[in-house]
Design a protein around this motif. Structure first.
Motif, short mmCIF file in Angstrom:
data_model
loop_
_atom_site.label_atom_id
_atom_site.label_comp_id
_atom_site.label_asym_id
_atom_site.label_seq_id
_atom_site.Cartn_x
_atom_site.Cartn_y
_atom_site.Cartn_z
N MET A 1 46.01 36.13 46.04
CA MET A 1 46.51 37.37 46.66
C MET A 1 46.50 38.49 45.63
O MET A 1 47.09 38.37 44.56
CB MET A 1 47.93 37.17 47.20
N VAL A 2 45.83 39.55 45.93
CA VAL A 2 45.74 40.69 45.02
C VAL A 2 46.81 41.71 45.41
O VAL A 2 46.96 42.05 46.59
CB VAL A 2 44.34 41.33 45.06
N PHE A 3 47.56 42.19 44.41
CA PHE A 3 48.60 43.18 44.65
C PHE A 3 48.10 44.56 44.25
O PHE A 3 47.33 44.71 43.30
CB PHE A 3 49.85 42.82 43.83
N ARG A 385 45.11 46.86 39.87
CA ARG A 385 45.25 45.69 40.76
C ARG A 385 45.79 44.54 39.92
O ARG A 385 45.55 44.46 38.72
CB ARG A 385 43.91 45.28 41.37
N LYS A 387 47.13 40.15 40.09
CA LYS A 387 47.36 38.90 40.79
C LYS A 387 48.06 37.93 39.86
O LYS A 387 48.07 38.11 38.63
CB LYS A 387 46.05 38.31 41.33
N GLU A 395 45.74 30.97 42.67
CA GLU A 395 46.41 32.24 42.97
C GLU A 395 47.71 32.00 43.72
O GLU A 395 47.77 31.17 44.64
CB GLU A 395 45.49 33.15 43.79
N THR A 397 50.38 33.32 46.34
CA THR A 397 50.24 34.19 47.51
C THR A 397 51.57 34.59 48.13
O THR A 397 51.59 35.30 49.13
CB THR A 397 49.37 33.51 48.58
N ASP A 432 36.03 38.69 41.65
CA ASP A 432 36.62 40.01 41.85
C ASP A 432 36.44 40.93 40.64
O ASP A 432 36.98 42.03 40.62
CB ASP A 432 38.12 39.89 42.17
N TRP A 435 39.20 40.65 34.51
CA TRP A 435 40.67 40.67 34.52
C TRP A 435 41.20 40.48 33.11
O TRP A 435 40.62 39.75 32.31
CB TRP A 435 41.22 39.55 35.40
#
Length: 577
Positions: A1-3, A385, A387, A395, A397, A432, A435
């Protein structure tokens, strides 16, 4: 889940410029800085009141650049930036940013150094960065000379920054001498940068404590700093508009050599037209006097300073601190109880926190004055972004479950100098993109406002936060093992009322020391550290002797067990945890 940042956070109006220096971005209004005509003087000495206008500061920077060009034989568009590395080892001064911008005007690289460093620590930074010149100040000149001479920097490439109440009567050229020389030097040719050069070219080599060995040099590009200035200022503009703040007066106490003070204060404040009241070091009376005299509105601090204030309530009553609107802390979490106690004293103040690191060129998340949730470090800034991943790399979530924080942002830096292994471990790729693994355990929750906030739970990297400084246990452990009375050792953080945290060593002694008194050995070990390390790395938590250092099957020190042992010992003694 990406915040993502909350919906109230504005998006960046344009991509951070990637073909200009930080200095050009800071002075050119086309990139969004507050109009110079509507800006306050950028830096004012909090002890003497000496100040320069924006235009005067820019002129001083240009003249220093011309003088450096003459003395060093450097031209803006000739040679590699790595041939033009300049160290800055000084307390905060009103010329600090002008000197940094002068280095960048020559397409050089600046490497700010912690003024608390010992000669050996500074020597490591100068040597590993390849510094060819050094700016310093009189109070630390002896340390600077030892380090500079050890790496071959000649005396005529050492320059003195002016500090209030310190005589500059030395044989070394001062910043004012450079400015005088600059008047006699022809103007420099314009920088001829190609598209994307600002994103690739290193502006600063800032040294991160890391988790093992000596500090590592983080390569920070011009665009990294430009991006974070835009991100942080845009984030703050929302609440500033709400409170009718166009410009304000900020405190410049945090060391400009540290990424927090360098980006959040020295660059961000002045880009948006604020005035920074510069103090070279923390003295409680000078600090309170400056707030009253200059009517400071915004106090960027570290938690130990807040704690020191709360322990000096009688002194606080002697000063008018009513100008303060916002207290902002970083570098370590500020406990809810401390916030509550501060607000009892000053109920009209706002208290916020932020989180960032050298590798992210500072701010990842921050507290907005219109959405304060005590105990958290606020929400993600624009263009960021994040996670969370668990120990198996999966990840997370759901809200309220801690995991290691990974961050994407245009401010995420280039990597570590000459350390491909550490770079590959900290900067990772997946489907994605790229990071930054922060090494910090973080939890995402929803504040009462309904917006996502980040809470820093623990430091996976085990760094010890002593005021605004970071101490890597492995660095101290390596040094301790050079002492004949240390057979094995481990260093942990222990709480300290004044400094927040301090290092404590658990030591296993060799059999040959069995006849000696532990207190004598402990005194020798403590002195061994004091003789070779900066004061914030001293073993103020003491030395405790132990039969064996707890380790995992792979040999990793199990610090959690030592922390548990320390807590049990403190409980038994009735100490406050």
């Amino acid at each position: 889940m990406v915040f993502y940042p909350p919906p109230w956070v504005p998006k960046l109006p344009f991509d951070p410029p990637d073909s200009v220096t930080i200095g050009e971005f800071m002075r050119n209004e086309i990139y969004g800085r507050r109009p110079i005509a509507k800006s306050r003087n950028p830096f004012t000495c909090g002890l003497t009141g000496k100040t320069y206008t924006v235009t005067e500061s820019h002129k001083r920077s240009d003249l220093v650049a011309k003088a450096l060009s003459k003395i060093m034989g450097w031209e803006p568009n000739v040679d590699s930036p790595w041939d033009k590395v300049v160290g800055v080892f000084s307390f905060n001064t009103i010329d600090y940013l002008s000197v940094l911008n002068a280095v960048h005007r020559l397409s050089g690289i600046a490497t700010p150094a912690n003024v608390a460093y010992s000669a050996g620590e500074l020597e490591h930074q100068l040597r590993s960065s390849g510094a060819k010149a050094l700016f310093t100040c009189v109070p630390v000149l002896d340390t600077a000379l030892k380090a500079a001479r050890a790496v071959g920097i000649p005396d005529d490439k050492i320059f003195i920054m002016d500090l209030p109440h310190h005589s500059n009567k030395t044989s070394f050229k001062t910043v004012d001498d450079l400015i005088q020389l600059g008047h006699s030097v022809l103007d420099l040719e314009p920088l001829n940068w190609v598209k994307g050069q600002g994103a690739r070219q290193v502006a600063f080599l800032c040294y991160s404590s890391g988790t093992s060995g000596l500090p590592k040099a983080v390569m920070i590009s011009h665009r990294n700093v430009i991006a974070n200035v835009m991100q942080y200022c845009l984030f703050e503009d929302v609440s500033r508009r709400k409170y009718g703040v166009e410009t304000q007066v900020e405190l410049g106490l945090l060391p400009f050599s540290h990424i927090y003070g360098l980006v959040v204060v020295a660059h961000s404040a002045t880009w948006r037209g604020d005035e920074v009241i510069v103090l070279p070091r923390f003295e409680l009376t000078d600090y309170l006097r400056a707030i009253e005299r200059f009517k400071i509105n915004y106090l960027p601090l570290v938690p130990p300073i807040v704690i020191r204030m709360l322990g000096s309530k009688d002194l606080l009553k002697k000063y008018d601190l009513s100008s303060v609107r916002l207290v902002f802390t970083g570098a370590a979490p500020l406990g809810k109880e401390t916030v509550v106690e501060l607000l009892r004293l000053y109920p009209n103040w706002h208290v916020g926190q932020g989180y960032g690191m050298t590798e992210s060129a500072t701010v990842v998340c921050s507290t907005s004055e219109h959405d304060i949730c005590p105990g958290t470090s606020g929400s993600l800034v624009p263009g960021t972004r994040a996670k969370l991943i668990d120990q198996e790399g999966r990840e997370i979530t759901e809200y309220g479950k801690p995991g290691e924080l990974l961050v994407q942002s245009p401010s995420v830096t280039l990597g570590y100098l000459h350390n491909e292994k550490a770079t590959a471990e900290a900067y990772i790729w997946d489907e994605d993109g790229r990071w930054l693994r922060t090494g910090d355990e973080v939890m995402v929750t929803k504040a009462p406002s309904g917006y996502e906030h980040l809470t820093i739970v623990d430091r996976l990297k085990e760094l010890i936060k002593v005021k605004a400084h970071q101490v890597a246990p492995a660095e101290l452990e390596a040094h301790l093992l050079t002492h004949p009375a240390v057979d094995d050792c481990a260093v942990i953080a222990v709480p300290d009322e004044r400094d927040g945290e301090v290092p404590k060593a658990f030591v296993v002694t060799p059999q040959s020391m069995a006849s000696r008194k532990n207190e004598d050995i402990a005194a020798e070990i403590i002195k061994h550290v004091q003789d070779h390390k900066a004061h914030y790395k001293w073993l103020k938590g003491g030395v405790e002797f132990i039969d064996v250092i707890p380790k995992s099957p792979s040999g990793k020190i199990l610090r959690r067990l030592l922390r548990d042992k320390e807590r049990e010992g403190r409980r038994a003694k009735g100490s406050k945890l």
